[in-house]
Design a protein around this motif. Sequence first.
Motif, PDB file in Angstrom:
ATOM      1  N   GLY A 167      44.722  47.812  55.113  1.00  0.00           N
ATOM      2  CA  GLY A 167      44.775  47.975  54.238  1.00  0.00           C
ATOM      3  C   GLY A 167      44.159  47.419  52.702  1.00  0.00           C
ATOM      4  O   GLY A 167      44.608  47.900  51.892  1.00  0.00           O
ATOM      5  N   LEU A 168      42.875  47.025  52.940  1.00  0.00           N
ATOM      6  CA  LEU A 168      42.901  46.322  51.778  1.00  0.00           C
ATOM      7  C   LEU A 168      41.705  47.031  51.371  1.00  0.00           C
ATOM      8  O   LEU A 168      41.371  47.423  49.591  1.00  0.00           O
ATOM      9  CB  LEU A 168      42.275  44.855  51.928  1.00  0.00           C
ATOM     10  N   ILE A 169      41.097  48.008  52.195  1.00  0.00           N
ATOM     11  CA  ILE A 169      40.132  48.399  52.025  1.00  0.00           C
ATOM     12  C   ILE A 169      41.080  50.085  51.338  1.00  0.00           C
ATOM     13  O   ILE A 169      40.619  50.376  50.212  1.00  0.00           O
ATOM     14  CB  ILE A 169      39.228  48.918  52.592  1.00  0.00           C
ATOM     15  N   LEU A 170      41.701  50.078  52.232  1.00  0.00           N
ATOM     16  CA  LEU A 170      42.188  51.877  51.210  1.00  0.00           C
ATOM     17  C   LEU A 170      43.154  51.029  49.721  1.00  0.00           C
ATOM     18  O   LEU A 170      42.499  51.914  49.194  1.00  0.00           O
ATOM     19  CB  LEU A 170      43.905  52.241  51.802  1.00  0.00           C
ATOM     20  N   GLU A 171      43.438  50.026  49.543  1.00  0.00           N
ATOM     21  CA  GLU A 171      43.347  50.711  48.312  1.00  0.00           C
ATOM     22  C   GLU A 171      42.875  49.628  47.537  1.00  0.00           C
ATOM     23  O   GLU A 171      42.275  50.365  46.035  1.00  0.00           O
ATOM     24  CB  GLU A 171      44.531  48.333  47.351  1.00  0.00           C
ATOM     25  N   GLU A 172      41.293  49.412  47.417  1.00  0.00           N
ATOM     26  CA  GLU A 172      40.282  49.411  47.095  1.00  0.00           C
ATOM     27  C   GLU A 172      40.374  50.958  46.710  1.00  0.00           C
ATOM     28  O   GLU A 172      39.539  51.331  45.598  1.00  0.00           O
ATOM     29  CB  GLU A 172      38.931  49.089  47.789  1.00  0.00           C
ATOM     30  N   PRO A 174      46.812  53.934  48.021  1.00  0.00           N
ATOM     31  CA  PRO A 174      47.962  52.644  48.130  1.00  0.00           C
ATOM     32  C   PRO A 174      49.068  53.413  48.925  1.00  0.00           C
ATOM     33  O   PRO A 174      50.129  52.226  50.367  1.00  0.00           O
ATOM     34  CB  PRO A 174      48.677  51.930  47.303  1.00  0.00           C
ATOM     35  N   ARG A 175      49.219  54.411  48.996  1.00  0.00           N
ATOM     36  CA  ARG A 175      50.229  54.619  50.674  1.00  0.00           C
ATOM     37  C   ARG A 175      49.714  54.696  51.730  1.00  0.00           C
ATOM     38  O   ARG A 175      50.594  53.883  52.969  1.00  0.00           O
ATOM     39  CB  ARG A 175      50.424  56.155  50.120  1.00  0.00           C
ATOM     40  N   GLU A 176      48.654  54.885  52.192  1.00  0.00           N
ATOM     41  CA  GLU A 176      47.870  54.945  52.850  1.00  0.00           C
ATOM     42  C   GLU A 176      48.053  52.835  53.553  1.00  0.00           C
ATOM     43  O   GLU A 176      48.717  52.491  54.978  1.00  0.00           O
ATOM     44  CB  GLU A 176      46.866  55.272  53.441  1.00  0.00           C
ATOM     45  N   GLN A 183      50.839  36.050  53.059  1.00  0.00           N
ATOM     46  CA  GLN A 183      49.958  36.940  52.589  1.00  0.00           C
ATOM     47  C   GLN A 183      49.512  38.827  52.856  1.00  0.00           C
ATOM     48  O   GLN A 183      50.071  39.175  51.736  1.00  0.00           O
ATOM     49  CB  GLN A 183      48.222  36.357  52.837  1.00  0.00           C
ATOM     50  N   VAL A 184      50.112  39.003  54.078  1.00  0.00           N
ATOM     51  CA  VAL A 184      50.014  40.278  53.988  1.00  0.00           C
ATOM     52  C   VAL A 184      51.334  40.774  53.368  1.00  0.00           C
ATOM     53  O   VAL A 184      51.087  41.777  53.176  1.00  0.00           O
ATOM     54  CB  VAL A 184      49.794  41.038  55.678  1.00  0.00           C
ATOM     55  N   LEU A 185      52.453  39.801  53.732  1.00  0.00           N
ATOM     56  CA  LEU A 185      53.465  40.085  52.877  1.00  0.00           C
ATOM     57  C   LEU A 185      53.356  40.975  51.132  1.00  0.00           C
ATOM     58  O   LEU A 185      53.917  42.131  50.896  1.00  0.00           O
ATOM     59  CB  LEU A 185      54.738  39.168  53.184  1.00  0.00           C
ATOM     60  N   GLU A 186      52.624  39.072  50.867  1.00  0.00           N
ATOM     61  CA  GLU A 186      52.135  40.219  49.430  1.00  0.00           C
ATOM     62  C   GLU A 186      51.680  41.220  48.869  1.00  0.00           C
ATOM     63  O   GLU A 186      51.702  41.585  48.346  1.00  0.00           O
ATOM     64  CB  GLU A 186      51.455  38.501  49.435  1.00  0.00           C
ATOM     65  N   TRP A 187      50.359  41.064  50.232  1.00  0.00           N
ATOM     66  CA  TRP A 187      50.068  42.173  49.975  1.00  0.00           C
ATOM     67  C   TRP A 187      50.600  44.043  49.982  1.00  0.00           C
ATOM     68  O   TRP A 187      50.032  44.782  49.365  1.00  0.00           O
ATOM     69  CB  TRP A 187      48.211  42.954  50.692  1.00  0.00           C
ATOM     70  N   SER A 188      51.739  44.079  51.001  1.00  0.00           N
ATOM     71  CA  SER A 188      51.852  45.272  50.875  1.00  0.00           C
ATOM     72  C   SER A 188      53.226  45.528  49.528  1.00  0.00           C
ATOM     73  O   SER A 188      53.186  46.321  49.793  1.00  0.00           O
ATOM     74  CB  SER A 188      52.829  44.719  51.994  1.00  0.00           C
ATOM     75  N   ARG A 189      53.559  44.109  49.498  1.00  0.00           N
ATOM     76  CA  ARG A 189      54.744  44.597  48.468  1.00  0.00           C
ATOM     77  C   ARG A 189      53.831  44.639  46.859  1.00  0.00           C
ATOM     78  O   ARG A 189      54.086  45.852  46.005  1.00  0.00           O
ATOM     79  CB  ARG A 189      54.747  43.073  47.994  1.00  0.00           C
ATOM     80  N   ARG A 190      52.184  44.629  46.796  1.00  0.00           N
ATOM     81  CA  ARG A 190      51.697  45.190  45.459  1.00  0.00           C
ATOM     82  C   ARG A 190      50.909  46.556  46.028  1.00  0.00           C
ATOM     83  O   ARG A 190      51.365  47.321  45.507  1.00  0.00           O
ATOM     84  CB  ARG A 190      50.012  43.917  45.616  1.00  0.00           C
TER      85      ARG A 190
END
Length: 86
Positions: A38-43, A47-49, A66-73
């Motif tokens: 997920g972090l890499i997909l954001e980079e 973001p949808r992926e 931490q994953v909840l926060e990343w998911s919200r972002r």
Amino acid sequence: AERARGIHARGAWERALEVFTAATRRFPASWQAHANRGLILEELGRPREAVAAYAAALRLVPDQAQVLEWSRRASARAAKPGTGDD
């Protein structure tokens, strides 16, 4: 996973994505592999992926803050027009 982190740190996002995607297939119960994907997909501006990858991680560890926060972002970014992965 260590190899993927090294690739990830050097900014080779596409290659890191390939490695973490393979890791999620080989180790589907690894919430860390899904979260890192997920972090890499954001980079990569996808973001949808990323939201889907975080959802896979959260199915395994629903209370991982931490994953909840990343998911919200990522969800907030995905809601914006022109996010690049539509």
